[in-house]
Design a protein around this motif. Structure first.
Motif, PDB file in Angstrom:
ATOM      1  N   GLU A   1       1.000  -1.289   0.056  1.00 55.94           N
ATOM      2  CA  GLU A   1      -0.097   0.015   0.072  1.00 55.94           C
ATOM      3  C   GLU A   1       0.855   1.288   0.155  1.00 55.94           C
ATOM      4  O   GLU A   1       0.579   2.330  -0.630  1.00 55.94           O
ATOM      5  CB  GLU A   1      -0.934  -0.119   1.322  1.00 55.94           C
ATOM      6  CG  GLU A   1      -1.945  -1.122   1.110  1.00 55.94           C
ATOM      7  CD  GLU A   1      -3.183  -0.688   2.136  1.00 55.94           C
ATOM      8  OE1 GLU A   1      -3.175   0.154   2.969  1.00 55.94           O
ATOM      9  OE2 GLU A   1      -3.873  -1.863   2.509  1.00 55.94           O
ATOM     10  N   ASP A   2       2.090   1.423   0.902  1.00 62.13           N
ATOM     11  CA  ASP A   2       2.551   2.471   0.913  1.00 62.13           C
ATOM     12  C   ASP A   2       3.587   2.449  -0.467  1.00 62.13           C
ATOM     13  O   ASP A   2       3.472   3.795  -1.087  1.00 62.13           O
ATOM     14  CB  ASP A   2       3.709   2.041   1.901  1.00 62.13           C
ATOM     15  CG  ASP A   2       3.142   2.338   3.370  1.00 62.13           C
ATOM     16  OD1 ASP A   2       2.036   2.713   3.620  1.00 62.13           O
ATOM     17  OD2 ASP A   2       3.618   1.797   4.282  1.00 62.13           O
TER      18      ASP A   2
ATOM     19  N   GLU B   1       1.338   4.351  -3.001  1.00 60.73           N
ATOM     20  CA  GLU B   1       1.007   5.550  -2.991  1.00 60.73           C
ATOM     21  C   GLU B   1       2.143   6.389  -3.303  1.00 60.73           C
ATOM     22  O   GLU B   1       2.260   7.167  -4.160  1.00 60.73           O
ATOM     23  CB  GLU B   1       0.764   5.821  -1.457  1.00 60.73           C
ATOM     24  CG  GLU B   1      -0.573   5.516  -0.933  1.00 60.73           C
ATOM     25  CD  GLU B   1      -0.776   5.994   0.405  1.00 60.73           C
ATOM     26  OE1 GLU B   1       0.260   6.557   0.763  1.00 60.73           O
ATOM     27  OE2 GLU B   1      -1.852   5.460   1.088  1.00 60.73           O
ATOM     28  N   LYS B   2       3.483   5.866  -3.035  1.00 58.72           N
ATOM     29  CA  LYS B   2       4.711   6.429  -3.574  1.00 58.72           C
ATOM     30  C   LYS B   2       4.635   6.493  -4.968  1.00 58.72           C
ATOM     31  O   LYS B   2       5.190   7.524  -5.792  1.00 58.72           O
ATOM     32  CB  LYS B   2       5.865   5.830  -3.089  1.00 58.72           C
ATOM     33  CG  LYS B   2       7.162   6.080  -3.245  1.00 58.72           C
ATOM     34  CD  LYS B   2       8.166   5.176  -2.413  1.00 58.72           C
ATOM     35  CE  LYS B   2       9.909   5.637  -2.888  1.00 58.72           C
ATOM     36  NZ  LYS B   2      10.679   5.034  -1.963  1.00 58.72           N
TER      37      LYS B   2
ATOM     38  N   GLU C   1       2.451   6.153  -7.213  1.00 65.31           N
ATOM     39  CA  GLU C   1       1.396   7.028  -7.683  1.00 65.31           C
ATOM     40  C   GLU C   1       2.018   8.504  -7.886  1.00 65.31           C
ATOM     41  O   GLU C   1       1.803   9.374  -8.898  1.00 65.31           O
ATOM     42  CB  GLU C   1       0.214   6.997  -7.216  1.00 65.31           C
ATOM     43  CG  GLU C   1      -0.670   5.726  -7.534  1.00 65.31           C
ATOM     44  CD  GLU C   1      -2.040   5.503  -7.022  1.00 65.31           C
ATOM     45  OE1 GLU C   1      -2.934   5.044  -7.093  1.00 65.31           O
ATOM     46  OE2 GLU C   1      -1.998   6.225  -5.890  1.00 65.31           O
ATOM     47  N   GLN C   2       2.487   9.129  -6.764  1.00 65.41           N
ATOM     48  CA  GLN C   2       3.010  10.384  -6.575  1.00 65.41           C
ATOM     49  C   GLN C   2       4.037  10.729  -7.630  1.00 65.41           C
ATOM     50  O   GLN C   2       4.267  11.675  -8.135  1.00 65.41           O
ATOM     51  CB  GLN C   2       3.547  10.523  -5.154  1.00 65.41           C
ATOM     52  CG  GLN C   2       2.351  10.485  -4.130  1.00 65.41           C
ATOM     53  CD  GLN C   2       3.092  10.694  -2.837  1.00 65.41           C
ATOM     54  OE1 GLN C   2       4.315  10.874  -2.546  1.00 65.41           O
ATOM     55  NE2 GLN C   2       2.158  10.690  -1.860  1.00 65.41           N
TER      56      GLN C   2
ATOM     57  N   ASN D   1      -5.322   8.091 -10.155  1.00 62.56           N
ATOM     58  CA  ASN D   1      -5.543   6.768  -9.630  1.00 62.56           C
ATOM     59  C   ASN D   1      -4.825   5.575 -10.663  1.00 62.56           C
ATOM     60  O   ASN D   1      -5.082   5.572 -11.820  1.00 62.56           O
ATOM     61  CB  ASN D   1      -6.930   6.193  -9.493  1.00 62.56           C
ATOM     62  CG  ASN D   1      -7.354   4.757  -8.670  1.00 62.56           C
ATOM     63  OD1 ASN D   1      -6.053   4.289  -8.744  1.00 62.56           O
ATOM     64  ND2 ASN D   1      -7.969   4.455  -8.261  1.00 62.56           N
TER      65      ASN D   1
END
Length: 925
Positions: free
Chosen positions: A264-265, A268-269, A271-272, A284
């Motif tokens: 999950e982390d 997010e990383k 995607e950024q 997304n």
């Protein structure tokens, strides 16, 4: 218990089967004196007599004893080698379409000559399949001497041959080739547009050397012919840079399946970073618009964190070359699919080749099952016997050795870590090397072989390293691995195909040391000296204990380990084998049972200390069986999915052959046109509906698009009681009338050829698109399992529907092209002038060379020299019928055919008069 007692009393079923072949061997042996008494001409003539008997109706089985006896006698005369009785048994098994398991050094190459010659007598072609180009060339040249001596033709297929050379090789009685070349030629043949362009003949019989390597190990991936698509190099490079910025905690690795999933982390990383780089369409990552980025991200993660340089691939000449995990060989020309190869290229910073789109594909399983008779030979097949029977319907026959096996197989040695293991290996090698015993070391990767090389250098042991980097020197290094004090490190010895002889290999030593020496007494003396040296050295090696085979790691497959062990103890020679293992080995780390790790880690093993036990060996064998079962499931799954495609591929390829063989395909075209009209009407006027519900506007647009002209459908609809069948008949009649008019206005032979070309072109185009769709379907159909559905059944249903839609698209496409196209004749080629008479082509003045001034319109000569008039008349006769007319200076009727051309006024006139252009055709009136 009772079974083992019965086996000891009566022998195994394999023993009884081998014993039953003894009667045939006795017949062969009884014929030996007869053929020994023949001179060479009589023995060679037996081939002619055998073929006459086959033509008269005899079978190959009835000829077997005589044919085998002839081959044995011919081998004695050509090679000086006589087939052993156990080799005859192996030859019988091959002829019967079985797998002959024969230990290394038992002469499998010579065994193959028996079944190859017998089946080559039919003239239908025998394919002898090898694992690499070197062996194909070597065996075709070496065994070819025997076949040619007996009157059979031999060809060899290797990369970069011209089509005509391939066709000629396939037309031979016996053809040597690699499995890849055979499969790719089959696929290419089914992309050709005429029979004359194809190279293969109908399949007859194949003998597969190293059958387990080809039909098991390499069968996990299909053969694919593909064409390039759009270039996405920038995207690969950008995503590779993103992946290399990630940390270990951002993803989870599954080394068993070689898959990586983001945490999950990590998600997010990523995607950024992707948003900051402008690589995402939406915020997304898993939105539909970002599907392509997700695909490339997955492949980049695998490339960077799962695929290792010098283990899975090497970088050579600025290219990423795959290394075969079973043989350790470079696989030039082979590329990973689905963008993985491009991701590895981006990782290594080499030129990124464009992704490819599949144009044709087939698995080795479905390719080799097309042979009416298939057989194979190897040193290790018994462990995979169930798979050979399930997939190929091949029985494995274990052939006894000619002499009892003297090799000693010691228990595995187990160490705490890799450093301790390699230190112990280096010390053991030095110990055996000091007493002159040759050592063959098997490693699982280039990285491990080079690591061991460093340890040996520290120990001061001279050695040779054989891995994918030394591919070209492979045979020469292996051939001398049995010399006194030789130490050879080899990455995966599977299928090397070169015999290791104690004391050295005469053939290779002669080639290496006397390659430049001319034939003569001096060379003969040198060869005799080498023979004496080899004999003396062989005795020294025997006294030292024979070849010592040392495995640095257990392989995933027991067969590979057995192949390595089988290198020692050939033909009754003494030998020794031992494997060295540690907790850090991939097999134990990934697949070993947890209890193994816990017990070993809790033990009081000191640094450098080794243990060995039956329990440990049993645990390792259990891990290997788990991997073998998993790999079998992978191969079985590949076959299950390819079987669906294979049924469709068979239909398409048979349809192509029918089209190519047909003189005219007008009946097929008419059927397609009628089916298309019916489909158009059926879609606009569904069964059971009322006329007011029909999509008349859509029907009119579709008809005009497909048939190329509007139809008076509105008028027809005003009639009472109009039915869909009436519309179908009228539209079909309209289409038939239009096509008949086209046919009447054109050359029938040309139009027939146009129909064939269009049909084949559209068939190939839609089949290629269909393959791409099936590839995509296969990748996502596994998700159906979450809905409690069986993926393979779902795939079958979806694939069938896609195939039906593909056939509809082909029919519609062919109809549209033929209905809307206009046949235009190309500009006629300029007329070819007849050959000039000899006197005009002979520049010798004595031959009466002449100049002429010929009017290009009338053919009349305006020359004033007056000589050679009879010769000019001959010229005019030669040019009779040509559209030449008079043109010349000084007359009202004169015309200049070169007017308007950029000709210098002082240049010689193009007419050949010898005058300047300004004084001839370029004169100003």
């Amino acid at each position: 218990m009772f079974g083992s007692f019965a086996k000891s009393l009566f022998g195994s079923s394999n023993d009884r089967y081998v014993k039953s072949m003894g009667k045939i061997v006795a017949q062969i042996n009884a014929l030996e004196p007869t053929y020994e008494a023949m001179d060479d001409a009589e023995l060679q003539n037996q081939t002619v007599l055998f073929r006459q008997r086959l033509d008269a109706g005899e079978t190959l089985d009835s000829l077997l004893p005589e044919a085998f006896a002839v081959v044995r006698e011919a081998s004695k005369r050509v090679f000086g080698m006589r087939h052993f009785d156990v080799q005859m048994i192996g030859g019988i098994a091959l002829h019967r379409g079985e797998i002959a398991e024969m230990r290394t050094g038992e002469g499998k190459t010579l065994v193959a000559t028996l079944a190859t010659y017998l089946n080559g007598l039919s003239g239908k072609g025998v394919h002898v399949v090898t694992v690499n180009d070197y062996l194909a060339r070597r065996d075709a040249e070496w065994m070819g001497q025997l076949y040619r001596w007996l009157g059979l033709t031999v060809g060899v297929i290797v990369p970069n041959l011209h089509e005509s050379q391939r066709r000629e090789a396939y037309a031979c009685d016996i053809t040597y080739s690699t499995n890849n070349e055979l499969g790719f030629d089959y696929l290419r043949d089914n992309m050709k547009h005429s029979r004359e362009q194809q190279v293969h003949r109908p399949f007859n019989y194949a003998i597969v050397d190293e059958v387990d390597s080809i039909l098991i190990d390499e069968a996990r991936t299909p053969l694919i012919i593909s064409g390039p698509t759009e270039d996405k190099s920038d995207l690969y490079i950008a995503i590779d840079a993103v992946v290399k910025r990630m940390d270990e905690e951002d993803f989870e690795k599954d080394e068993k399946t070689r898959n990586i999933t983001l945490t999950e982390d990590g998600l997010e990383k990523v995607e950024q970073v992707l948003l900051a780089e402008g690589l995402l369409e939406t915020e997304n990552l898993y939105d539909y618009e970002n599907t392509q980025v997700v695909h490339h991200l997955d492949q980049a993660l695998k490339a960077v964190h799962m695929f290792k340089r010098d283990t899975d691939y090497i970088v050579k000449d600025d290219k990423v070359v795959i290394i075969d995990e079973f043989t350790g060989r470079m696989m030039d020309g082979r590329r990973w699919s689905n963008g993985l190869h491009q991701a590895v290229e981006a990782k290594e910073g080499v030129k990124i080749e464009p992704e490819n789109q599949t144009m044709a594909s087939i698995t080795f399983q479905n390719y080799f099952r097309m042979y009416p008779k298939l057989s194979g030979m190897t040193g290790t097949a018994a462990t995979e016997a169930p798979e050979f029977f399930d997939i190929y319907k091949l029985n494995v026959v274990e052939i006894p050795t000619n002499l009892p096996v003297q090799r000693i197989d010691e228990e595995d040695q187990f160490f705490k870590n890799t450093h301790d293991k390699f230190r112990a290996i280096a010390a053991s090698i030095r110990e055996h090397n000091e007493k002159g015993q040759p050592v063959l070391v098997g490693t699982v990767s280039i990285e491990k072989s080079e690591l061991l090389s460093k340890f040996l250098e520290e120990e001061g042991v001279k050695h040779a390293v054989l891995n994918a980097r030394m591919h070209e020197m492979e045979a020469h290094i292996v051939a001398q691995a049995g010399r006194l004090g030789a130490v050879t490190i080899a990455t995966n010895m599977a299928g090397r195909g070169t015999d290791i002889q104690l004391g050295g290999n005469l053939e290779f030593r002669t080639e290496d040391e006397l390659g430049d020496m001319a034939e003569g007494p001096e060379r003969d003396a040198a060869v005799a000296r080498i023979k004496e040296e080899i004999a003396a050295e062989r005795q020294q090696v025997l006294d030292a204990g024979g070849l010592f085979v040392l495995g640095t790691e257990r392989h995933e497959s027991r067969r590979i380990d057995n192949q390595l062990r089988g290198r020692s103890g050939r033909q009754g020679d003494p030998g020794l084998s031992r494997f060295y293992l540690c907790l850090e080995d991939d097999l134990l780390r990934i697949f070993g049972p947890d209890t193994l790790f816990s017990k070993m880690m809790n033990s009081n093993l000191e640094d450098g200390e080794a243990i060995g036990s039956k329990w440990l060996s049993k645990a390792i064998e259990t891990a290997q069986k788990k991997v073998e079962a998993r790999n079998y499931d992978i191969r079985k799954q590949v076959v299950e999915y390819d079987n669906v495609m294979n049924d469709q591929r068979t239909v398409i390829y048979e349809q192509r052959e029918d089209i190519m063989d047909a003189d005219a395909v007008d009946d097929v075209v008419i059927d397609m046109r009628n089916d298309t009209v019916n489909a158009i009407v059926g879609a606009a006027c569904p069964p059971g509906s009322y006329p007011e519900q029909w999509d008349i506007e859509g029907l009119k647009a579709k008809v005009e698009d497909i048939l190329g002209e509007p139809a008076p459908i509105d008028e027809w609809m005003q009639e009472d009681g109009i039915e869909p069948e009436d519309l179908e008949q009228r539209l079909a009649a309209m289409a038939d009338a239009k096509m008949d008019a086209k046919f009447a206005d054109s050359d029938p032979s040309i139009w027939r050829q146009v129909e064939k070309s269009v049909l084949l072109d559209r068939l190939d185009h839609h089949w290629k698109e269909h393959l791409a769709t099936l590839d995509a379907l296969r990748q996502v159909v596994f998700l159906r399992a979450y809905a409690q559905k069986t993926p393979i059944n779902e795939y079958k249903q979806e694939a069938f529907g896609l195939f039906e839609r593909m056939l509809e698209a082909i029919r519609e496409d062919v109809t549209k092209i033929l209905m809307t196209s206009q046949l235009r004749m190309a500009e006629p080629e300029p007329p070819v002038l007849p050959d000039l008479p000899d006197f005009l082509t002979n520049t010798d003045p004595g031959a009466g060379m002449m100049t002429g001034h010929i009017n290009p319109l009338t053919g009349e000569d305006n020359s004033n020299d007056g000589d050679g008039s009879s010769k000019r008349q001959a010229l005019f006769g030669a040019l009779a019928g040509s559209t030449f007319a008079q043109a010349g200076p000084g007359g009202a009727e004169s015309e200049n055919p070169w007017a308007g051309m950029d000709i210098s006024r002082n240049a010689p006139c193009p007419c050949g008069s010898g005058n300047k252009y300004k004084h001839c055709h370029g004169a100003v009136a």
